[in-house]
Design an enzyme around this catalytic site. Structure first.
Site, short mmCIF file in Angstrom:
data_model
loop_
_atom_site.label_atom_id
_atom_site.label_comp_id
_atom_site.label_asym_id
_atom_site.label_seq_id
_atom_site.Cartn_x
_atom_site.Cartn_y
_atom_site.Cartn_z
CE1 TYR A 137 82.81 4.91 -55.42
CE2 TYR A 137 83.97 3.28 -56.73
CZ TYR A 137 83.73 4.59 -56.40
OH TYR A 137 84.41 5.57 -57.05
CE LYS A 188 77.89 17.17 -45.95
NZ LYS A 188 78.46 18.53 -46.10
CG ASP A 220 81.51 20.33 -46.86
OD1 ASP A 220 82.04 19.76 -45.88
OD2 ASP A 220 80.51 21.06 -46.73
CG ASP A 244 86.65 7.90 -57.03
OD1 ASP A 244 87.71 7.60 -57.63
OD2 ASP A 244 85.62 8.28 -57.62
CG ASP A 248 90.67 11.80 -59.52
OD1 ASP A 248 91.16 10.70 -59.16
OD2 ASP A 248 90.14 11.98 -60.63
#
Ligand code: IPM
Ligand code: MG
Length: 353
Positions: A137, A188, A220, A244, A248
């Protein structure tokens, strides 16, 4: 001593939900002074800047900040610098609010509202700790450049220093100590060096928190596990972008993203509190939005920044009570319940208090 709370309603449904949250806060009769300021698209419209200097100054001097939501289609075409989201990201980074806590709790009354089977989600109580002021970000360099052959290329930088990883790691380990003592670090590391380092630093930290069981998961797989068997998680710690996305997904396990509060804290516990959801421009101004995530964010604010945990408990109990009464906004509506507006939901919480 009087505490100062800065309210930033923002855009879309932001003003509606913040109105209800402020109403709830006012009912508690605490020694709190409330000021407000512009951020996001509404600030762009008024001043050309999504984070006006005046707003930033007020935010710096407040004891806590309550934010609604920012963004909307009206500003989607704006250059990156004058997009509403820059206001939110600017606040996070200027105030060094690096530790973002996003609890996903399934209220038993809402088991039917989740799109997952009740047995998969009942009793769900997980905490996502998201790094909020670093990673891709904010990494430099970033931009869109034109190559020698005339083709354009977009690029961002995913970067974390050891100290950035360590400080969010400590927050997560300490949060785990106060809960189920299990921490899952999401990375990751099979592809990205930055998260190889992330994983290493988490391993180092684990030695200092022998009472917490640390595990690692690739992002993942974490996304899959969240919808397959979410109750395996206690505390999840991850970087800005993965956090982020995963938050959700976690939100929907609880029935609606309209139920999820969040806290973003600096190293001294000063914080900004906001619902995890966005500005929902499609329903703005229609009285349809669920104010509970913002009301629950006020509870987090009282607990973490204003030293009023008894008042926080009261708000959370009041929310339980209105759910018990069967009151529902559209996002959490199910058969046999009563559909209420944003304002009616706020009033019901006030009455329950
Ligand atoms: C969130 C939001 C923000 C983010 C947006 C509005 C910039 O999605 O708080 O999760 O990406 O952090
Ligand atoms: Mg988000």
């Amino acid at each position: 001593m009087t505490k100062n709370v800065l309210v930033l309603p923002g855009d879309g449904i932001g003003p509606e939900i913040v109105t209800e949250a402020v109403k709830v806060l006012g009912t508690l009769n605490l020694d709190i002074e409330i000021d407000s300021a512009l951020v996001g698209g509404s600030a762009v419209d008024a001043t050309g800047n999504p984070l006006p200097e005046e707003t930033l100054n007020k935010a710096r001097s407040a004891d806590a900040i309550l934010l609604g939501a920012v963004g909307g289609p009206k500003w989607d075409g704006n250059p990156m610098e004058s997009r509403p989201e820059k206001g939110l990201l600017g606040l996070r980074s200027e105030l060094e609010l690096f530790a973002n806590f996003r609890p996903a709790i399934l209220y038993p009354q809402l088991a039917e509202a989740s799109t997952l089977k009740p047995e998969v989600v009942s009793g769900l109580d997980i905490l996502i700790v998201r790094e909020l002021t670093g990673g891709i970000y904010f990494g430099q360099p970033r931009g869109i450049r034109t190559l020698e052959n005339g083709e354009r290329e977009g690029y961002n930088t995913y970067v974390y220093s050891e100290s950035e990883i360590r400080r969010i790691g400590r927050q997560a380990f300490e949060a785990a100590q106060k809960r189920g003592k299990r921490l899952c670090s999401v990375d990751k590391s099979n592809v990205l060096e930055v998260t190889v380092l992330w994983k290493e630093v988490m391993e180092e930290l684990a030695k200092e928190y022998p009472d917490v069981e640390l595990s690692h998961m690739l992002v993942d797989n974490a996304a899959m596990q969240l919808v397959r068997a979410p109750k395996q998680f206690d505390v999840v710690v991850t970087g800005n972008m993965f956090g982020d996305i995963l938050s959700d997904a976690a939100a929907m396990l609880t029935g609606s993203i309209g139920m999820l509060p969040s806290a973003s804290l600096d190293k001294d516990g000063k914080g900004m509190y906001e619902p995890c959801h966005g500005s929902a421009p499609d329903i703005a101004g229609q009285g349809k939005a669920n104010p509970l995530a913002t009301i629950l964010s006020v509870a987090m604010m009282l607990r973490y920044s204003l030293d009023e945990s008894a008042a926080a408990d009261r708000i959370e109990a009041a929310v339980q009570k209105v759910l018990d009464q069967g009151l529902r906004t559209g996002d959490i509506m199910s058969e046999g319940c009563t559909l209420v507006s944003t304002e009616e939901m706020g009033d019901a919480v006030v009455a329950a208090l």
